[in-house]
Design a protein around this motif. Structure first.
Motif, short mmCIF file in Angstrom:
data_model
loop_
_atom_site.label_atom_id
_atom_site.label_comp_id
_atom_site.label_asym_id
_atom_site.label_seq_id
_atom_site.Cartn_x
_atom_site.Cartn_y
_atom_site.Cartn_z
N ASP A 85 35.54 57.74 37.17
CA ASP A 85 34.60 57.87 36.05
C ASP A 85 34.08 56.53 35.53
OD1 ASP A 85 34.86 60.66 36.01
OD2 ASP A 85 36.67 60.55 34.79
N GLU A 86 34.89 55.48 35.68
CA GLU A 86 34.52 54.16 35.13
C GLU A 86 34.73 53.10 36.21
OE1 GLU A 86 36.61 53.42 31.45
OE2 GLU A 86 36.72 55.57 31.04
N GLU A 101 40.04 51.96 45.63
CA GLU A 101 38.60 52.10 45.40
C GLU A 101 37.96 53.04 46.41
OE1 GLU A 101 34.75 52.07 44.14
OE2 GLU A 101 36.62 51.66 43.06
N PHE A 123 47.51 48.24 35.36
CA PHE A 123 48.09 49.22 36.27
C PHE A 123 48.96 48.53 37.32
CE2 PHE A 123 44.14 50.95 34.58
CZ PHE A 123 44.54 52.21 34.12
N GLN A 153 46.69 56.99 37.96
CA GLN A 153 45.86 56.88 36.75
C GLN A 153 44.72 55.88 36.96
OE1 GLN A 153 48.95 55.93 33.92
NE2 GLN A 153 49.23 58.07 33.33
N TYR A 154 44.99 54.83 37.71
CA TYR A 154 43.94 53.86 37.99
C TYR A 154 42.82 54.48 38.83
CZ TYR A 154 41.48 49.89 40.00
OH TYR A 154 40.50 49.02 40.40
N ALA A 186 42.05 57.64 39.09
CA ALA A 186 41.36 58.63 38.26
C ALA A 186 40.36 57.95 37.33
CB ALA A 186 42.37 59.44 37.46
N ARG A 187 40.77 56.84 36.75
CA ARG A 187 39.88 56.10 35.85
C ARG A 187 38.69 55.52 36.61
NH1 ARG A 187 41.40 53.08 31.27
NH2 ARG A 187 43.18 54.51 31.11
N ARG A 188 38.95 55.03 37.82
CA ARG A 188 37.88 54.43 38.62
C ARG A 188 36.81 55.45 39.01
NH1 ARG A 188 37.04 48.92 39.44
NH2 ARG A 188 36.09 49.45 41.44
N THR A 210 36.67 49.68 35.68
CA THR A 210 38.04 49.66 35.16
C THR A 210 38.84 48.49 35.75
OG1 THR A 210 38.05 52.06 34.89
CG2 THR A 210 40.19 50.97 34.99
N ALA A 265 38.70 56.51 45.26
CA ALA A 265 37.86 56.88 44.12
C ALA A 265 36.42 57.15 44.59
CB ALA A 265 37.88 55.77 43.07
#
Length: 233
Positions: A160-161, A120, A169, A153-154, A156-158, A164, A123
């Motif tokens: 934007d979102e 986190e 993951f 991938q987690y 990267a997703r965090r 998540t 991110a």
């Protein structure tokens, strides 16, 4: 955010922003080193360089993959490192994949090193810097390591979102070949808690930024809340 996921061998040019992921175990270990008080971590290109740095700076702590070896003070295990007092010390780290990945992108304008334990915060720092395009370096198994890809991938997703869910993951990482090898004792220099420690989500509140300081690639902890770095793209 435009995210790319590449193995070390796939890096044909230096990206602008890179997140180098090594869950089991380089960057879990690095995070624990900072938690135990280390001031900075020097990422060595080879075992010989690590030993040479240690020879020049006897107070530095040299750390490597595998079993204990002459000249080295510690091994690449979070379970073993978590009881070591590193207050104010410099750590020299050389691992099979993680440190190699960071050195491969040392010309990038921003290099973050990450695992689930700092996901986190990593991110958050990417969001703070406004990073539009990010290359995630999947260091293990020639870019095929499931635990590193899942973590990348987690994160990267965090970016934007923020909501998540990490469960899927983390499951992929827990079922990876690296996790099995650590759990079964295939690898040396292992503590029984290593896999669990590598899968602790957001254990630490800092991200880890690697920068060139002279000829050395140096990793330091950075709080996303106090980050004053420039914008990457």
């Amino acid at each position: 955010m435009d995210a790319r996921f590449l193995g070390i061998a796939d890096l044909v040019e230096a990206p602008s922003v890179a997140v180098v992921v090594d869950v089991m175990r380089a960057y879990t270990v690095a995070a624990w080193a900072f938690a135990q008080g280390a001031e900075k971590i020097v990422l060595a290109e080879s075992l010989d360089e690590a030993l040479a740095l240690k020879a020049r700076h006897p107070d530095w702590v040299a750390l490597k993959d595998g079993p204990p070896a002459p000249g080295f003070d510690a091994v690449n295990s979070p379970g073993l490192l978590r009881s070591v007092d590193l207050g104010g010390r410099t750590v020299v780290q050389k691992t099979t994949a993680g440190t190699v990945g960071a050195l491969a992108v040392k010309e990038a304008s921003l290099v973050l090193c990450a695992g689930f334990v700092v996901a986190e915060a990593t991110a958050q720092l990417l969001r703070t810097r406004g990073s539009d395009r990010v290359t995630f370096v999947v260091t293990g198994e020639d870019g095929q390591a499931e635990e590193d890809l899942a973590c990348a991938q987690y994160i990267a997703r965090r970016v934007d979102e923020a909501g998540t869910d990490a469960a899927e993951f983390l499951r992929r990482a827990a079922e990876s070949r690296a996790a099995a090898e650590l759990a079964e004792g295939v690898r040396q220099g292992v503590h029984p808690d290593d896999v669990a420690l590598c899968l602790e989500l957001d254990r630490f509140p800092f991200a880890m930024v690697a920068t060139l300081e002279g000829a050395l690639m140096v990793l330091r902890p950075v709080s996303p809340r106090n980050d004053s770095g420039g914008t990457g793209s």
